[in-house]
Design an enzyme around this catalytic site. Structure first.
Site, PDB file in Angstrom:
ATOM      1  N   HIS A   1      -3.121  12.906  17.331  1.00 26.79           N
ATOM      2  CA  HIS A   1      -2.059  13.076  16.317  1.00 26.79           C
ATOM      3  C   HIS A   1      -0.668  12.842  16.897  1.00 26.79           C
ATOM      4  O   HIS A   1       0.324  13.356  16.379  1.00 26.79           O
ATOM      5  CB  HIS A   1      -2.134  14.482  15.688  1.00 26.79           C
ATOM      6  CG  HIS A   1      -3.295  14.656  14.745  1.00 26.79           C
ATOM      7  ND1 HIS A   1      -3.767  15.897  14.337  1.00 26.79           N
ATOM      8  CD2 HIS A   1      -4.081  13.749  14.110  1.00 26.79           C
ATOM      9  CE1 HIS A   1      -4.792  15.731  13.511  1.00 26.79           C
ATOM     10  NE2 HIS A   1      -5.010  14.449  13.355  1.00 26.79           N
TER      11      HIS A   1
ATOM     12  N   CYS B   1      12.577   5.903  14.597  1.00 26.84           N
ATOM     13  CA  CYS B   1      13.286   5.649  13.341  1.00 26.84           C
ATOM     14  C   CYS B   1      12.328   4.909  12.406  1.00 26.84           C
ATOM     15  O   CYS B   1      11.815   3.849  12.768  1.00 26.84           O
ATOM     16  CB  CYS B   1      14.536   4.802  13.589  1.00 26.84           C
ATOM     17  SG  CYS B   1      15.410   4.443  12.038  1.00 26.84           S
TER      18      CYS B   1
ATOM     19  N   CYS C   1      14.495   1.386  11.411  1.00 23.99           N
ATOM     20  CA  CYS C   1      14.710   0.265  12.345  1.00 23.99           C
ATOM     21  C   CYS C   1      13.727   0.287  13.508  1.00 23.99           C
ATOM     22  O   CYS C   1      13.760  -0.588  14.363  1.00 23.99           O
ATOM     23  CB  CYS C   1      16.148   0.229  12.835  1.00 23.99           C
ATOM     24  SG  CYS C   1      16.525   1.496  14.068  1.00 23.99           S
TER      25      CYS C   1
ATOM     26  N   ALA D   1     -10.742  30.655  23.769  1.00 27.93           N
ATOM     27  CA  ALA D   1     -10.950  29.492  24.634  1.00 27.93           C
ATOM     28  C   ALA D   1     -10.797  29.876  26.103  1.00 27.93           C
ATOM     29  O   ALA D   1     -11.588  29.459  26.946  1.00 27.93           O
ATOM     30  CB  ALA D   1      -9.965  28.399  24.247  1.00 27.93           C
TER      31      ALA D   1
HETATM   32  P1  OAD Z   1      -6.457  25.158  12.595  1.00 27.61           P
HETATM   33  O1  OAD Z   1      -5.308  26.099  12.486  1.00 27.61           O
HETATM   34  O2  OAD Z   1      -6.985  24.591  11.333  1.00 27.61           O
HETATM   35  O3  OAD Z   1      -7.680  25.885  13.323  1.00 27.61           O
HETATM   36  C1  OAD Z   1      -7.514  26.617  14.504  1.00 27.61           C
HETATM   37  C2  OAD Z   1      -8.880  27.093  14.977  1.00 27.61           C
HETATM   38  O4  OAD Z   1      -8.702  27.724  16.222  1.00 27.61           O
HETATM   39  C3  OAD Z   1      -9.571  28.095  14.045  1.00 27.61           C
HETATM   40  O5  OAD Z   1     -10.912  27.691  13.825  1.00 27.61           O
HETATM   41  C4  OAD Z   1      -9.521  29.412  14.830  1.00 27.61           C
HETATM   42  O6  OAD Z   1     -10.669  30.246  14.591  1.00 27.61           O
HETATM   43  C5  OAD Z   1      -9.505  28.900  16.261  1.00 27.61           C
HETATM   44  N1  OAD Z   1      -8.883  29.813  17.240  1.00 27.61           N
HETATM   45  C6  OAD Z   1      -7.892  30.715  17.057  1.00 27.61           C
HETATM   46  N2  OAD Z   1      -7.579  31.324  18.210  1.00 27.61           N
HETATM   47  C7  OAD Z   1      -8.376  30.777  19.165  1.00 27.61           C
HETATM   48  C8  OAD Z   1      -8.531  30.970  20.570  1.00 27.61           C
HETATM   49  N3  OAD Z   1      -7.788  31.855  21.251  1.00 27.61           N
HETATM   50  N4  OAD Z   1      -9.458  30.220  21.225  1.00 27.61           N
HETATM   51  C9  OAD Z   1     -10.212  29.320  20.555  1.00 27.61           C
HETATM   52  N5  OAD Z   1     -10.107  29.095  19.235  1.00 27.61           N
HETATM   53  C10 OAD Z   1      -9.204  29.807  18.548  1.00 27.61           C
HETATM   54  O7  OAD Z   1      -6.018  24.025  13.638  1.00 27.61           O
HETATM   55  P2  OAD Z   1      -6.647  22.578  13.860  1.00 27.61           P
HETATM   56  O8  OAD Z   1      -8.095  22.569  13.576  1.00 27.61           O
HETATM   57  O9  OAD Z   1      -6.181  22.097  15.182  1.00 27.61           O
HETATM   58  O10 OAD Z   1      -2.655  18.059  11.714  1.00 27.61           O
HETATM   59  O11 OAD Z   1      -5.888  21.748  12.747  1.00 27.61           O
HETATM   60  C11 OAD Z   1      -6.136  20.373  12.684  1.00 27.61           C
HETATM   61  C12 OAD Z   1      -4.933  19.669  12.143  1.00 27.61           C
HETATM   62  O12 OAD Z   1      -4.489  20.309  10.944  1.00 27.61           O
HETATM   63  C13 OAD Z   1      -3.708  19.732  13.024  1.00 27.61           C
HETATM   64  O13 OAD Z   1      -3.732  18.779  14.083  1.00 27.61           O
HETATM   65  C14 OAD Z   1      -2.600  19.449  12.068  1.00 27.61           C
HETATM   66  C15 OAD Z   1      -3.044  20.363  10.948  1.00 27.61           C
HETATM   67  O14 OAD Z   1      -2.622  20.028   9.690  1.00 27.61           O
HETATM   68  C16 OAD Z   1      -1.633  17.469  11.099  1.00 27.61           C
HETATM   69  O15 OAD Z   1      -0.602  18.064  10.850  1.00 27.61           O
HETATM   70  C17 OAD Z   1      -1.860  16.036  10.752  1.00 27.61           C
END
Ligand code: OAD
Length: 261
Positions: A123, A131, A134, A236
């Protein structure tokens, strides 16, 4: 846990040791212990900022100053964060020859800061500004100051070089990620809710090609009952610390060993 072994950590460590060509797919959860909020859930960014208003390309084109309210928070939080034991543990697993690449949905740069060398930023990242008119690029640290929107020399408001909803994944990152998924022996899925496409398709690509899917997450996700072979339930940093202990017993210098850092 849906595997034959009695201890899921040992079972996962055995798979990692045997196959030695693991790839990690990481999400916001791996950086939570570095003080960066995840996206979903009560404490997540999307509880504070509606992604349709703050995280789409369309929203940025229409109301860039409003979108920068959220972006400024992300830039300052990520800029002040340091890698935690999970990031360092993954870098240590790369040095051991167990993990060969990290595909991350995160834009915080913490895998590289921890020492991981083969990182695919699915991502984008917050290091750079672009920009959209441009196409001139700048370094974030040279152009952004807290409380102000960064401007291009042409006068337009700059966009961080991250993927907003409605944008494509950078083609090289997507190609590399799919190649890694197709050819790995184990896919470690760490700290992602696997709700955002196309990143959420990566575990299926790996699984269809014969990889074992090991999920590290305190909660079950949509993958847990479908693609996941072993669910290591926990933070993690804890789980990776235990995996490292299994894979390099007696290595007190391991960066993920509890050392107070
Ligand atoms: P999420 O916020 O959707 O999910 C986070 C995950 O991390 C959840 O399943 C939690 O249970 C887990 N979690 C929380 N604490 C943790 C820990 N200490 N160790 C391990 N796991 C833990 O985040 P993403 O899945 O990364 O994209 O979200 C994906 C995408 O959605 C992002 O890259 C972003 C967002 O919209 C864009 O903005 C395009």
């Amino acid at each position: 846990m849906r595997a034959g072994g009695s201890d899921p950590i040992r079972e996962a460590a055995r798979l990692l040791a045997e196959r030695r060509n693991a790839v990690a797919l990481t999400g916001a959860g791996i950086s939570v212990e570095s003080g960066i909020p995840s996206f979903r859930g009560a404490q997540g960014m999307w509880a504070k900022y509606d992604p349709m208003e703050y995280a789409t390309l369309h929203a940025f084109m229409q109301h860039p100053r409003k979108v920068w309210e959220m972006l400024s928070e992300m830039v300052s939080v990520c800029g002040g964060a340091a890698p935690n034991a999970a990031h360092k543990g993954l870098a240590a697993l790369e040095k051991l020859g167990v993990v060969r690449a990290v595909i991350t949905q995160n834009v915080d740069g913490l895998h590289q800061a921890a020492g991981s060398r083969r990182v695919i930023e699915y991502h984008g990242n917050l290091d750079e500004l672009i920009c959209v008119y441009c196409w001139k690029r700048y370094l974030m640290r040279e152009r952004w100051t807290p409380g102000a929107v960064p401007l291009c020399d042409c006068g337009e408001i700059l966009k961080p070089n991250v993927v907003l909803f409605g944008e494509s994944i950078p083609w090289l990152a997507q190609e590399q990620a799919e190649e890694e998924a197709r050819t790995c022996g184990v896919l470690l899925v760490i700290g992602t809710s696997a709700q955002v496409s196309p990143a959420c398709d990566i575990p299926g690509i790996a699984k269809d090609a014969g990889a074992a899917v090991v999920e590290i997450n305190p909660e079950p996700t949509s993958l847990t009952a479908s693609a996941t072979d072993i669910h290591l339930r926990g933070s993690a940093s804890d789980v990776i610390r235990h995996l490292l202990k299994e894979l390099s017993p007696g290595d007190e210098a391991s960066p993920s060993a509890p050392s107070g850092h």
